[in-house]
Design a protein around this motif. Structure first.
Motif, PDB file in Angstrom:
ATOM      1  N   MET A   1       0.833  -1.191   0.000  1.00  0.00           N
ATOM      2  CA  MET A   1       0.000   0.000   0.000  1.00  0.00           C
ATOM      3  C   MET A   1       0.879   1.256   0.000  1.00  0.00           C
ATOM      4  O   MET A   1       0.492   2.260  -0.595  1.00  0.00           O
ATOM      5  CB  MET A   1      -0.935  -0.004   1.211  1.00  0.00           C
ATOM      6  N   ASP A   2       2.029   1.188   0.656  1.00  0.00           N
ATOM      7  CA  ASP A   2       2.924   2.348   0.633  1.00  0.00           C
ATOM      8  C   ASP A   2       3.371   2.659  -0.792  1.00  0.00           C
ATOM      9  O   ASP A   2       3.453   3.827  -1.186  1.00  0.00           O
ATOM     10  CB  ASP A   2       4.147   2.093   1.520  1.00  0.00           C
ATOM     11  N   ALA A   3       3.635   1.609  -1.579  1.00  0.00           N
ATOM     12  CA  ALA A   3       4.063   1.813  -2.963  1.00  0.00           C
ATOM     13  C   ALA A   3       2.941   2.439  -3.789  1.00  0.00           C
ATOM     14  O   ALA A   3       3.185   3.331  -4.604  1.00  0.00           O
ATOM     15  CB  ALA A   3       4.502   0.487  -3.575  1.00  0.00           C
ATOM     16  N   SER A   9       1.718   1.420  -9.607  1.00  0.00           N
ATOM     17  CA  SER A   9       0.542   0.630  -9.961  1.00  0.00           C
ATOM     18  C   SER A   9       0.930  -0.842 -10.028  1.00  0.00           C
ATOM     19  O   SER A   9       2.066  -1.176 -10.347  1.00  0.00           O
ATOM     20  CB  SER A   9      -0.006   1.057 -11.321  1.00  0.00           C
ATOM     21  N   PHE A  10      -0.038  -1.726  -9.763  1.00  0.00           N
ATOM     22  CA  PHE A  10       0.215  -3.162  -9.785  1.00  0.00           C
ATOM     23  C   PHE A  10      -0.922  -3.868 -10.506  1.00  0.00           C
ATOM     24  O   PHE A  10      -2.084  -3.474 -10.394  1.00  0.00           O
ATOM     25  CB  PHE A  10       0.318  -3.717  -8.355  1.00  0.00           C
ATOM     26  N   THR A  11      -0.581  -4.940 -11.225  1.00  0.00           N
ATOM     27  CA  THR A  11      -1.574  -5.790 -11.873  1.00  0.00           C
ATOM     28  C   THR A  11      -1.826  -6.979 -10.962  1.00  0.00           C
ATOM     29  O   THR A  11      -0.891  -7.641 -10.511  1.00  0.00           O
ATOM     30  CB  THR A  11      -1.071  -6.273 -13.244  1.00  0.00           C
ATOM     31  N   VAL A  12      -3.098  -7.255 -10.715  1.00  0.00           N
ATOM     32  CA  VAL A  12      -3.486  -8.372  -9.857  1.00  0.00           C
ATOM     33  C   VAL A  12      -3.784  -9.562 -10.765  1.00  0.00           C
ATOM     34  O   VAL A  12      -4.507  -9.438 -11.754  1.00  0.00           O
ATOM     35  CB  VAL A  12      -4.739  -8.006  -9.017  1.00  0.00           C
ATOM     36  N   VAL A  23      -4.242   0.709  -8.436  1.00  0.00           N
ATOM     37  CA  VAL A  23      -3.654   1.980  -8.872  1.00  0.00           C
ATOM     38  C   VAL A  23      -3.952   3.071  -7.848  1.00  0.00           C
ATOM     39  O   VAL A  23      -4.963   3.018  -7.143  1.00  0.00           O
ATOM     40  CB  VAL A  23      -4.213   2.415 -10.253  1.00  0.00           C
ATOM     41  N   PRO A  24      -3.080   4.070  -7.760  1.00  0.00           N
ATOM     42  CA  PRO A  24      -3.355   5.176  -6.839  1.00  0.00           C
ATOM     43  C   PRO A  24      -4.538   6.008  -7.331  1.00  0.00           C
ATOM     44  O   PRO A  24      -4.781   6.103  -8.537  1.00  0.00           O
ATOM     45  CB  PRO A  24      -2.068   6.000  -6.850  1.00  0.00           C
TER      46      PRO A  24
END
Length: 70
Positions: A1-3, A9-12, A23-24
């Motif tokens: 969550m800090d990132a 952004s991350f792909t799940v 994504v933020p």
């Protein structure tokens, strides 16, 4: 969550298949600095003040009306 909070952004995935994105949130600005507004205004098209006022006068309803009247 800090990132994510810092803009990453991350792909799940599930079993190797993409199922979503983390994504933020985009934050809306409530204030535009004067210098930025001035720069945007200079890049815009020229607008005739007289023509603008004529357009306003043409669409203005001069009669006062009761907003509660039906």
């Amino acid at each position: 969550m800090d990132a994510v909070q810092s803009g990453h952004s991350f792909t799940v995935t599930r079993d190797g298949h993409q199922i979503g994105e983390l994504v933020p949130l985009r934050r809306r600005r409530r204030f535009v600095p004067r210098a930025e507004f001035a720069a945007m205004s200079q890049a815009g098209p020229h607008m005739s003040l007289e023509a603008f006022r004529a357009d306003q006068d043409a669409t203005l309803d001069d009669e006062a009306s009761d907003p509660y009247e039906r």
